[in-house]
Design an enzyme around this catalytic site. Structure first.
Site, PDB file in Angstrom:
ATOM      1  N   ASP A  88     -25.649  13.147 -21.848  1.00 46.29           N
ATOM      2  CA  ASP A  88     -27.083  13.000 -22.130  1.00 46.29           C
ATOM      3  C   ASP A  88     -27.451  13.710 -23.424  1.00 46.29           C
ATOM      4  O   ASP A  88     -28.108  13.152 -24.306  1.00 46.29           O
ATOM      5  CB  ASP A  88     -27.908  13.571 -20.973  1.00 46.29           C
ATOM      6  CG  ASP A  88     -27.519  12.952 -19.640  1.00 46.29           C
ATOM      7  OD1 ASP A  88     -26.817  11.927 -19.655  1.00 46.29           O
ATOM      8  OD2 ASP A  88     -27.913  13.498 -18.599  1.00 46.29           O
ATOM      9  N   GLY A  91     -37.566  12.832 -14.181  1.00 48.18           N
ATOM     10  CA  GLY A  91     -36.713  12.777 -12.987  1.00 48.18           C
ATOM     11  C   GLY A  91     -36.351  11.361 -12.587  1.00 48.18           C
ATOM     12  O   GLY A  91     -36.416  10.991 -11.417  1.00 48.18           O
ATOM     13  N   GLY A 105     -33.541   9.525 -14.240  1.00 51.35           N
ATOM     14  CA  GLY A 105     -32.225   9.100 -14.721  1.00 51.35           C
ATOM     15  C   GLY A 105     -32.246   8.707 -16.186  1.00 51.35           C
ATOM     16  O   GLY A 105     -31.306   8.082 -16.674  1.00 51.35           O
TER      17      GLY A 105
HETATM   18  C1  GLA Z   1     -26.109  12.891 -15.408  1.00 57.31           C
HETATM   19  C2  GLA Z   1     -25.313  13.962 -16.158  1.00 57.31           C
HETATM   20  C3  GLA Z   1     -24.364  13.317 -17.163  1.00 57.31           C
HETATM   21  C4  GLA Z   1     -23.512  12.230 -16.525  1.00 57.31           C
HETATM   22  C5  GLA Z   1     -24.379  11.270 -15.712  1.00 57.31           C
HETATM   23  C6  GLA Z   1     -23.557  10.281 -14.926  1.00 57.31           C
HETATM   24  O1  GLA Z   1     -26.974  12.230 -16.266  1.00 57.31           O
HETATM   25  O2  GLA Z   1     -26.176  14.853 -16.812  1.00 57.31           O
HETATM   26  O3  GLA Z   1     -23.551  14.306 -17.757  1.00 57.31           O
HETATM   27  O4  GLA Z   1     -22.472  12.773 -15.756  1.00 57.31           O
HETATM   28  O5  GLA Z   1     -25.220  11.966 -14.798  1.00 57.31           O
HETATM   29  O6  GLA Z   1     -22.878   9.440 -15.788  1.00 57.31           O
END
Ligand code: GLA
Length: 341
Positions: free
Chosen positions: A154, A108, A110
């Site tokens: 991601d 959690g 980022g």
């Molecule tokens: C999260 C989402 C991604 C992207 C990012 C921001 O990680 O899962 O798809 O939108 O935020 O760039």
């Protein structure tokens, strides 16, 4: 409950996390981003067989005991098991596994810990699709499990990465171009101390606002600043300005990184942070003060919030001699399976 069938095939499914160097909130708008898989990963060690998934976690509470085929993934318990159940549901899997999941990724924060769990699960369930196909299924699983309308960055970064490279991803056609990380560039990930949760965040609202701007202007990555500045609604103007300018910065950053122009990379990271803070409004005072503190640290070229925002981590670019309080991350290979028997 244990499966009655023999479980001979022992394996390890390893999926790295990712740090996004630049280009946030652009993927779901068909823009550009430059993520890098990192040397922190989630690993499922298990035996394949049986008609359920039985999974314990080394870091998190509870055991997932999921009969296959999976349904109602968003209701699975414990809650981390929803990502696993989402992937099983997307794949329509009938053959399960028994094992445990462990992670060196901060959860959690980022760094895509949920996407890493999804991709590790897909590989554990024998998904043999292309990196893009696996990423699409895992993105759908994330949306199913969390209810958040996330983009594909991601999952695509985690399935497509190669050792030593970041990836320039163009989300208009999901093409991936490797960008080598020069030896003199050291990236760090530093947690701001605030947990980041996408469920219940303004992620969906930001996406809807960017889409409302695109309905007036056409695709935002290609929109011109004159039309953006002419938008009547100041909120949509700011959202559109972020997406358009962030895509331009990604292109400039990729070129600067390839030429080892690290001062320029750092400047672009700081501009990206300001845009996410002021125009897209996904930063927090804690993230802002960490970025400002890093930018005045000798040997640090630049820093910015990474990923969705709303808490979690910042990414900093520094001289390799510099020591910061966080994770020194290096560009890693993508997800893979290792057979143990
Ligand atoms: C999260 C989402 C991604 C992207 C990012 C921001 O990680 O899962 O798809 O939108 O935020 O760039």
């Amino acid at each position: 409950m244990s499966s009655k069938q023999p479980l001979p095939e022992q394996f390890r499914a390893i999926a790295p996390g990712r740090v996004n160097l630049i280009g946030d909130h652009t993927d779901y708008m068909g823009g550009l981003a430059l993520p890098m898989a990192i040397n922190l990963a989630t690993t499922i060690t298990a035996s394949r067989g049986g008609s359920r998934i039985e999974l314990t976690s080394e870091q998190l509470e509870g055991t997932l005991d999921l009969p296959l085929p999976a349904s109602n993934a968003h209701l699975a318990s414990p809650s981390w098991g929803r990502y696993v159940a989402g992937v099983a549901a997307e794949l329509g899997s009938r053959l399960g596994f028994v094992g445990r999941v462990s992670s060196t990724l901060p959860l959690g924060s980022g760094l895509s810990s949920s996407a890493a769990l999804e991709v590790a699960t897909a590989l554990a369930l024998g998904d043999s699709g292309s990196p893009f196909e696996i990423a699409v299924r895992c993105q759908r699983a994330e949306q199913l499990a969390s209810g958040v309308p996330c983009g594909i960055m991601d999952q695509l970064a985690i399935t497509s990465a190669t050792l030593g490279n970041a990836m320039l991803i163009n989300f208009s056609d999901n093409s991936v171009t490797n960008v080598a990380i020069p030896e003199e560039a050291q990236f760090w990930v530093i947690h701001c101390g605030q947990e980041r949760k996408l469920v219940g965040s303004a992620y969906g609202e930001r996406r809807a606002q960017a889409e409302a701007a695109a309905a007036l202007l056409g695709p935002l990555p290609q929109a011109d600043m004159i039309s953006i500045n002419a938008l009547a609604d100041p909120l949509l103007r700011r959202r559109a300005r972020h997406v358009q300018s962030e895509c331009e910065r990604v292109k400039e950053f990729a070129a600067a990184l390839a030429n080892s122009e690290l001062d320029q990379c750092g400047r672009l990271m700081l501009q990206s942070h300001a845009s996410l803070r002021d125009d897209y409004e996904v930063s927090t005072p804690t993230l802002n003060s960490l970025v400002m503190q890093l930018c005045t640290t000798p040997g640090v070229f630049g820093a910015r919030v990474t990923g969705a925002g709303f808490g979690g981590c910042v990414v900093a670019l520094a001289d390799p001699e510099v020591e910061l309080e966080g994770w020194r991350v290096s560009p890693s290979a993508g997800a893979r399976v290792e057979w143990l028997s």
